[in-house]
Motif scaffolding. Sequence first.
Motif, short mmCIF file in Angstrom:
data_model
loop_
_atom_site.label_atom_id
_atom_site.label_comp_id
_atom_site.label_asym_id
_atom_site.label_seq_id
_atom_site.Cartn_x
_atom_site.Cartn_y
_atom_site.Cartn_z
N LEU A 33 -46.25 -14.48 -29.29
CA LEU A 33 -45.01 -14.79 -28.57
C LEU A 33 -45.23 -15.93 -27.57
O LEU A 33 -44.36 -16.80 -27.39
N LYS A 34 -46.37 -15.94 -26.93
CA LYS A 34 -46.68 -16.98 -25.95
C LYS A 34 -46.74 -18.35 -26.63
O LYS A 34 -46.21 -19.34 -26.12
N GLN A 35 -47.39 -18.40 -27.80
CA GLN A 35 -47.49 -19.67 -28.52
C GLN A 35 -46.13 -20.13 -29.05
O GLN A 35 -45.80 -21.31 -29.01
N LEU A 36 -45.34 -19.17 -29.54
CA LEU A 36 -44.01 -19.52 -30.04
C LEU A 36 -43.12 -20.04 -28.92
O LEU A 36 -42.27 -20.91 -29.14
N GLY A 37 -43.32 -19.51 -27.71
CA GLY A 37 -42.54 -19.97 -26.57
C GLY A 37 -42.81 -21.42 -26.22
O GLY A 37 -41.97 -22.09 -25.63
N GLN A 38 -43.98 -21.92 -26.65
CA GLN A 38 -44.34 -23.31 -26.39
C GLN A 38 -43.98 -24.22 -27.57
O GLN A 38 -44.20 -25.43 -27.51
#
Length: 440
Positions: free
Chosen positions: A396-401
């Motif tokens: 989720l953190k990577q997708l947020g970027q």
Amino acid sequence: MKVTLKNGKDNVVDLEIVIPAKEAAEAYNRAVSKISQYVNIDGFRKGKAPRAIVEKHIGTERIKMEAVESLAPKMISKAIEENKLDVVTQPAITAYDFEVGKDLSVTVQVETRPEVTLGEYKGLTVKVEDSPIAEDAEQKSLDNLLKQHSTLDLVVDRAANATDTAVIDFDGYANGEKIVGGEGKNYPLDLANSTFIPGFAEQIVGHSVGEEFEIFVTFPAEYHDEKLKGQPATFKIKLNEIKERKTPELNDEFAQKVGPFKNVDELKADIRKFLENQREKTNKQNSENEVFKSVIEAAKVDIPQSMINREVESLKADYKQRLAYQGINWDDLVKAQGGVDHLDETLTVDATNRIKNSLVIDKIAKVENIKLEPKDLEQKFAELATMYGMQQQDVLKQLGQSPEMLGSLSQQALNDKVRDYLLANNKVEIVAPKVKVEAK
């Protein structure tokens, strides 16, 4: 704000937007104030120079551009929303007429989604060939399982045979020069399943541990390295070890070792269940594909060339990135695919199909009110986490970027829901596969 639409070719629309003089002047003054904060003007502190001095120092055109760009996001969004445009490209300001004290006229160009005319997509009947389990599938699964649990034991009392693994040092030469990348130390070579040059592994058979010898091979005429195509080569070999594969016996003890099974019969039953599940998954996938293929063929849509060109470039960028990860040169791939023109033709077909598929899916989702729910995306997040061995919160953190990646994932989730809908609303008949007639 007044908006006038002008439809052009290939779904291109020009938005003629008129901003009232007062609002335009206010934007101009804000632009003066903003720019003055970042420029050095002799005799004045930053942000304190009068408007006339800033205009003289910076130029009115730069100020006007800043003013138009500050107004753009809100005015373009409002114009698109009010006119209910389904935009597929980033809006672009192509012209503006700005005279302080008068209405501001801005021309914005956008490309809209092509209109899709759906054919029959419900109540269809399609036939799909069964994917039967091969007669030897169970035995092959058992053999693979036994191989996975086999061991490689050192051999010291005989020469290498064709089923051994030989641990070798090798050093290759061709055309009187050392072959780049043609050397290795303590390389384990499975002589029965070698991917080396034809004839390489066969010449190791019959030699014993400690021997140093030469083998002679010829590179294939279609070899990827131009310098080595069809060329004879010599390899200096040192045989360091010979290993023989020992396969365990298929018995109840083995069955208990590899899983929660009491005996071989339970192990075999589990394999049969797995094979049947695979058959059902394959039939389901083929059913989805055949239904979707029928729906796509029945739909009509004129795809603008500009849209296809963008998709082609996107495919190229994706391929180049993946090839780079694999250490493959893009130019080598182009040559292997028959040149730039042939590759572009292939990519154009792929791009056109992908665009049409996506447009039809979106149209069906709109008509049938199929919408994504949080659980749909959560499932995709979980799949990604499993695929890459990551924690879901890290995914989720990577997708947020990466908004693009998140958008792609959302499209995949929508695709899945539409395909499930189509499978549920059409009839599939699983039929016996056609008998293949071998050419004489």
